[in-house]
Write an enzyme that holds these catalytic residues in place. Structure first.
Site, PDB file in Angstrom:
ATOM      1  N   GLY A 154      49.560   4.941  18.159  1.00  0.00           N
ATOM      2  CA  GLY A 154      48.853   5.376  16.960  1.00  0.00           C
ATOM      3  C   GLY A 154      48.318   4.176  16.197  1.00  0.00           C
ATOM      4  N   GLY A 155      49.071   3.708  15.213  1.00  0.00           N
ATOM      5  CA  GLY A 155      48.632   2.644  14.313  1.00  0.00           C
ATOM      6  C   GLY A 155      48.024   1.434  15.005  1.00  0.00           C
TER       7      GLY A 155
ATOM      8  N   ASN B 215      45.714   6.937  20.061  1.00  0.00           N
ATOM      9  CA  ASN B 215      45.560   8.157  19.261  1.00  0.00           C
ATOM     10  C   ASN B 215      45.151   7.737  17.852  1.00  0.00           C
ATOM     11  OD1 ASN B 215      45.859  10.497  17.796  1.00  0.00           O
ATOM     12  ND2 ASN B 215      48.089  10.603  17.995  1.00  0.00           N
ATOM     13  N   TRP B 216      43.878   7.936  17.553  1.00  0.00           N
ATOM     14  CA  TRP B 216      43.364   7.439  16.270  1.00  0.00           C
ATOM     15  C   TRP B 216      43.713   8.354  15.100  1.00  0.00           C
ATOM     16  CZ3 TRP B 216      37.610   5.830  17.663  1.00  0.00           C
ATOM     17  CH2 TRP B 216      37.651   4.844  18.659  1.00  0.00           C
TER      18      TRP B 216
ATOM     19  N   SER C 165      55.490   3.673  17.257  1.00  0.00           N
ATOM     20  CA  SER C 165      55.468   2.259  16.843  1.00  0.00           C
ATOM     21  C   SER C 165      55.406   1.290  18.017  1.00  0.00           C
ATOM     22  CB  SER C 165      56.659   1.943  15.924  1.00  0.00           C
ATOM     23  OG  SER C 165      56.600   2.743  14.759  1.00  0.00           O
TER      24      SER C 165
END
Ligand code: PGA
Length: 257
Positions: free
Chosen positions: A238-239, A9-10, A217
């Site tokens: 995500g990150g 998920n950018w 995370s």
């Protein structure tokens, strides 16, 4: 057997040039064995979708195209919105629905999420329906009530056969983008609860089929332990999905010692 799904998920990162570079790098980093073991989706911002679609299809990169959100209506006077029909036309397969950032920052309700889930399905795509508790809710012992409520409301009105093909992402809000991860035991406990909730509401076949992702995370270092839990069938990342190396490292969790 449920094939794991690892999704990047950018969020609001990477313009379409950056996006092309990243999927090309992922094309080198991820091989046939990886995608035989795991489905891998990428969820760029709307403005990148067409570029990413073109590169994936032209270069036969084994990534599945996903989106981060959509409206539930097919078309109309909804300035700034994107319809599920438009996404389907770009060969989008998975649409994230009800991410906590949408719920918290943009006021999406359980009812909105349910409408979106249904609309995504009607357009032949698969929703990744997100749920998860805040830190306050966790500390006051309200995790189970919150998550069960979100799952029931988000999937309301669907039949068991449909639910069997869906993806639910459990993302404790306090673990998103914070570097804090739920322990594998805690993540398993909530993912197990989600599966039991689905079994109660939609039957055992639905519970056996539905894929449940953990998100919050996820990194190359913790992916293997999380993915080893019986009720965790994937990760929403995500990150660590914003660059090829860590994302490929997560996709290749099974190769880690
Ligand atoms: P994170 O984000 O991996 O950066 O914690 C996960 C998500 O919000 O989907």
């Amino acid at each position: 057997m449920r094939k794991p799904l690892i999704s990047g998920n950018w969020k609001m990162h990477h313009n379409h040039f950056d996006a092309i570079t990243l999927v090309q790098k992922l094309g080198y980093a991820i091989d046939k064995d990886d995608v035989e073991a795991v489905d891998v989706s990428v969820h760029p911002p709307f403005t990148d979708l067409r570029s990413v679609q073109t590169v994936i299809e032209a270069d036969k990169i084994p990534l599945i195209l996903g989106a981060q959100n959509c409206h539930w209506e097919e078309k109309g006077a909804f300035t700034g919105e994107v319809s599920p029909a438009m996404l389907a036309k770009l060969n989008v397969s998975y649409v994230i629905v009800g991410h906590s950032e949408r719920r918290e920052l943009f006021g999406e309700t359980d009812e909105d999420v349910n409408r979106k889930v249904k609309s995504v399905l009607e357009h032949g795509m698969t929703p990744i329906m997100c749920c998860g508790e805040t830190l306050e809710e966790r500390e006051s012992g309200a995790t189970d009530t919150k998550v069960v409520g979100q799952v029931k409301a988000g999937l309301d009105g669907l039949d068991g056969a449909t639910v069997a093909g869906l993806v639910v992402a459990y993302e404790p809000i306090w673990a998103i983008g914070t570097g804090r991860t739920a322990s594998a035991e805690d993540a398993q406990a909530v993912c197990g609860l989600i599966r039991r909730t689905i079994a109660d509401s939609f039957g055992q076949a639905a519970a056996d089929g539905v894929r449940i992702q953990y998100g919050g995370s996820v990194k190359p270092d913790n992916a293997k332990e999380l993915m080893g839990q019986p009720d965790i069938d994937g990760a929403l990342v995500g990150g660590a999905s914003l660059e090829a190396e860590p994302f490929a490292g997560i996709v290749q969790y099974r190769l880690k010692d």
